[in-house]
Design an enzyme around this catalytic site. Structure first.
Site, PDB file in Angstrom:
ATOM      1  N   LYS A  41       0.827  -1.210   0.000  1.00  0.00           N
ATOM      2  CA  LYS A  41       0.000   0.000   0.000  1.00  0.00           C
ATOM      3  C   LYS A  41       0.867   1.268   0.000  1.00  0.00           C
ATOM      4  O   LYS A  41       0.383   2.372  -0.203  1.00  0.00           O
ATOM      5  CB  LYS A  41      -0.954  -0.003   1.190  1.00  0.00           C
ATOM      6  CG  LYS A  41      -1.982  -1.142   1.126  1.00  0.00           C
ATOM      7  CD  LYS A  41      -2.904  -1.129   2.344  1.00  0.00           C
ATOM      8  CE  LYS A  41      -3.830  -2.326   2.424  1.00  0.00           C
ATOM      9  NZ  LYS A  41      -5.011  -2.204   1.546  1.00  0.00           N
TER      10      LYS A  41
ATOM     11  N   LYS B 244     -15.077   5.694  -0.911  1.00  0.00           N
ATOM     12  CA  LYS B 244     -15.642   6.565   0.133  1.00  0.00           C
ATOM     13  C   LYS B 244     -15.126   7.987  -0.018  1.00  0.00           C
ATOM     14  O   LYS B 244     -15.884   8.964   0.107  1.00  0.00           O
ATOM     15  CB  LYS B 244     -15.290   6.008   1.530  1.00  0.00           C
ATOM     16  CG  LYS B 244     -15.918   4.637   1.806  1.00  0.00           C
ATOM     17  CD  LYS B 244     -15.287   3.919   3.003  1.00  0.00           C
ATOM     18  CE  LYS B 244     -15.686   2.442   3.003  1.00  0.00           C
ATOM     19  NZ  LYS B 244     -14.876   1.613   3.924  1.00  0.00           N
TER      20      LYS B 244
END
Ligand code: 26Q
Length: 797
Positions: A540, A646
């Site tokens: 990530k 989101k």
């Protein structure tokens, strides 16, 4: 029928009634906890009727049911969500005010139900809410962990884990169902007589159900989340007890309870722990016994199971469902093996969430055969059956290999549909993970791009923006998110754009106040809030982010930036307790924050904030306040991402690579509203073949050289200059995740972010476009996809 309907205007008296008679408290002496419980019970009362009505309707019509099996449900808080979906929020707030109570205080008093690690668990929670919203009759099955995901603290910048204990206080949303309990066996031996096979487990525990109703938007439908708690079959070893050996007599009880004691906190590296396998079987066996009991209450021919039952496996964690269903059908109900295979396949679907080889579940046949001896035999039979049915199967393909059971292959072979979670990921599942099985079963692998529930992630988490949306396009967008497109017509209207900016700013002020209060750092709400929140993992690339932050800081200090844009870099996330490199990255971020936040030269121009213990509730606070969404994984590694969606919904443009669902976000939002950088998945594969790609990349970027030099010299750890030699060495010599190769382009893209942000009009337009074009990422769309493509079920509404 008795009229149980609770009229809205009784909410106030119901709160008081629960406070008095359920909690046994009088209003003058009630604590926040008491008021929260009273409110929760008053709200829960209003869920029960739609819940019964939904259950009755499904029984009455014989509608097909979906069963979602997941080792994780990362739910977060339930009170506000329930109040909003029932349309009772304002009334509740008003009623409480009359009691002198602030509803926000009560809402924030609820502990998060953190029964999951990250993306996969939160997806399961969004799916539960969406299935209720679209009226898909469904049960979620999981484990009622006593301790959810650990709590994170920082000590001297280092992550320290402490146990989480959400059940210390009573949990108002669940109904214990001691009458719904099943025996779960482990170990022992198998006896074969002719065609009958009987497993005699050596150990047994009881799985006891705890039901939580899940209410959909506007309370039109409600489903059940059924979580299993492990209990001992016998409370005491009576013989020992009678001999006076009291402590030892309680041992079996303690042993059984360990099964549902704690969530495994590792979401990436798989370890073959026996307890984990037992947990997986506890969930799966209890769920399947429950499913068959319910089926047999209405039908008798088990061959028709796929007409009435769809079972979804959330990754391979419940993949023992294949053999267990066969055991129940074949061993217990006498269905011929081949027929049992077809029946099981007709019911089962498998969702893959990762390509990382170290995360793929494999069990030593030794462990597996010991814990589940009959299932081990059945897996051999399944593998044999498959090889026999598909003669062209290459010899190196199969469930059993190198004395290991490969759960991915097992799940694939037992399922009629296998899906990835984004367009790119599903292609890679075909090409890299299961190429041979895909060739044998064309069409079995499909894509269902993830989504998130807009009720929680927009309506609830972002009041200011929700109000603006409703004021602009009217209501009804909450369960028809494509309507957000209607905002596009307004993005060039200055008044709308400013209102959009004002909503964002209101959220940023809230976060700035929280940061000042809880962490003692002053940040300006007019700075660019740049947010990376997710589990800490090398792929990530939080490391890439902090390295680029250092480069930016370095430039700022030397005065090489004209009209610098003030930034607040916000990090959040937990590292798996055994993941040493991830923990070092956390410490580095905290060390860099110490230095940067106290640098008078840069002052308000750059702040780094890393609040500990990131969880669902913190996400609800941070995401609506974000200006920039960091989605910077090494291309090909992030299956989908859901945080990215989101942020988009909440009007934060993405800086990101072409990975996971970023690809689809870019497609929807348009290149002019997205900061793209980095190697593509294909280029990543090629790049790794270059022997000294690290050296080349570092030598090609003076900025990166300087940054690595500063870290190596101990600039951020003066008391221990060698602290980060490991990290620096890694970037130079073992940079598997290509931080060095993507650095320069990331730095360039960050510069473009600054340029765009400095042009307020342009930025507001980009932000609003992100919200306007986020409709596709509603989990309602995802669920409708599964209903049509995998489950073959229609809405019962
Ligand atoms: C396996 C064996 C033993 C112990 C633990 C595990 C384990 C637990 C959790 C393995 C993996 C996980 C979680 C994986 C996960 O969260 N994957 C994410 O799924 C999201 C929803 O599809 C995607 O958006 C993310 O890209 C993906 O990383």
């Amino acid at each position: 029928m008795t009229d149980l309907s609770l009229t809205p205007n009784t909410l106030k008296s119901d709160i008081l009634r629960h406070l008095t008679f359920t909690l046994g408290k009088d209003a003058g002496h009630a604590s926040i906890y008491d008021w929260r419980m009273a409110l929760s019970f008053a709200i829960r009362d209003r869920i029960v009727e739609p819940w019964f009505a939904s259950t009755r309707k499904t029984w009455g019509t014989g509608h097909k049911r979906v069963y979602y099996l997941s080792m994780e449900f990362l739910i977060g808080r339930l009170l506000e969500d329930a109040a909003i979906n029932l349309g009772l929020y304002d009334q509740a707030a008003e009623a409480l005010l009359e009691f002198g109570q602030d509803i926000r205080t009560l809402i924030n008093d609820e502990p998060d139900a953190a029964l999951g690690n990250g993306g996969l668990g939160r997806l399961a929670a969004c799916f539960m809410e969406s299935m209720a919203t679209v009226g898909c009759p469904a049960y979620g099955y999981g484990i009622r962990y006593e301790h959810g995901l650990f709590r994170q603290r920082f000590e001297g910048g280092r992550q320290v884990e402490t146990p989480e204990d959400w059940l210390k206080q009573a949990h108002p949303w669940e109904f214990p169902r001691p009458e719904s309990a099943y025996t779960i066996g482990f170990k022992g031996h198998v006896e074969h007589k002719g065609d009958t096979h009987t497993w005699y487990p050596a150990e047994t525990v009881i799985a006891e159900a705890h039901d939580t109703p899940v209410i959909g938007w506007k309370g039109k439908w409600a489903n059940t989340l059924r979580l299993w708690a492990a209990k001992p079959t016998t409370q005491f070893d009576l013989e020992r007890f009678n001999r006076g050996d009291y402590a030892a007599a309680a041992e079996p009880e303690a042993l059984a309870r360990t099964l549902s004691r704690v969530l495994y906190p590792d979401d990436t590296t798989y370890q073959g722990k026996e307890l984990r396998l037992k947990q997986e079987f506890l969930l799966t066996s209890a769920a399947l016994q429950d499913i068959l009991r319910r089926y047999l209450a209405s039908y008798s021919d088990l061959r028709d199971l796929p007409k009435h039952v769809a079972i979804q496996m959330n990754d391979t964690h419940p993949a023992i469902a294949g053999p267990e269903l066969i055991r129940l059908l074949h061993d217990d109900h006498g269905m011929p093996f081949g027929e049992a295979m077809k029946t099981a396949q007709g019911c089962l679907g498998y969702t893959n969430h990762t390509l990382l080889p170290e995360a793929l579940e494999r069990w030593a046949t030794f462990t597996f055969g010991n814990v589940l001896p009959r299932h081990m035999q059945l897996i051999e039979a399944i593998d044999y059956w498959h090889k026999d049915e598909y003669h062209s199967r290459p010899h190196y393909v199969g469930i059993l290999k190198h004395h290991e059971v490969r759960m991915g292959e097992l799940a694939f072979i037992m399922a009629h549909k296998v899906n990835g979670v984004s367009a790119l990921h599903s292609e890679l599942v075909k090409k890299n993970l299961f190429p041979e099985l895909d060739a044998l079963h064309p069409g079995r692998i499909i894509n269902e791009t993830n989504g998130v529930t807009p009720r929680r992630w927009l309506k609830m988490a972002n009041r200011p923006l929700s109000k603006l949306i409703t004021d602009t396009i009217g209501d009804g967008w909450e369960d028809d998110l494509d309507r957000l497109k209607g905002l596009e017509a307004h993005v060039d209207d200055a008044a709308f754009a400013e209102a959009f900016g004002a909503a964002k700013r209101a959220n940023k002020v809230q976060v700035a106040n929280w940061i000042a209060q809880d962490f003692g750092v002053k940040v300006s709400p007019d700075a660019l809030f740049d947010v990376q929140v997710k589990r800490i993992h090398e792929y990530k690339r939080q490391l890439l982010n902090i390295l680029e932050t250092i480069a930016h800081w370095h430039k700022l200090r030397s005065g090489r930036i004209e009209n610098p844009v003030p930034r607040v870099k916000i990090f959040g996330g937990k590292a798996a307790p055994g993941y040493a490199v991830a923990k070092e990255i956390i410490r580095l971020i905290n060390d860099v924050a110490q230095v940067v936040n106290n640098d008078p030269k840069t002052g308000d121009l750059l702040k780094i904030i890393y609040p500990p213990n990131y969880n669902v509730s913190m996400a609800e606070r941070l995401i609506p306040a974000a200006d920039l969404s960091e989605q910077i994984s090494t291309a090909g590694k992030e299956a989908s991402g859901t945080g990215n969606m989101k942020f988009m919904m909440n009007g934060a443009p993405t800086i990101g690579t072409l990975d996971g669902a970023n690809v689809e976000i870019l497609e929807e939002v348009g290149a002019e509203n997205f900061f793209l950088f980095g190697l593509t998945a294909e280029e990543v594969m090629e790049r790794r073949k270059v022997a000294d790609h690290e050296k080349q990349a570092i030598e090609g970027s003076q900025e990166l050289q300087d940054v690595l030099q500063m870290i190596a010299e101990g600039r951020f750890s003066p008391e221990e200059p060698g602290r980060y030699h490991g990290i620096v060495h890694g970037v130079w010599h073992h940079d598997y995740f290509l931080v060095s190769s993507d650095f320069a382009d990331f730095h360039r893209a960050q510069g473009e972010v600054d340029t765009a942000y400095a042009d307020r009009k342009r930025w507001l337009r980009m932000a609003a476009m992100n919200t306007a074009r986020s409709g596709f990422f509603s989990s309602d769309r995802t669920i409708r996809g599964y209903m049509k493509d995998v489950w073959n079920v229609t809405s019962a509404l």
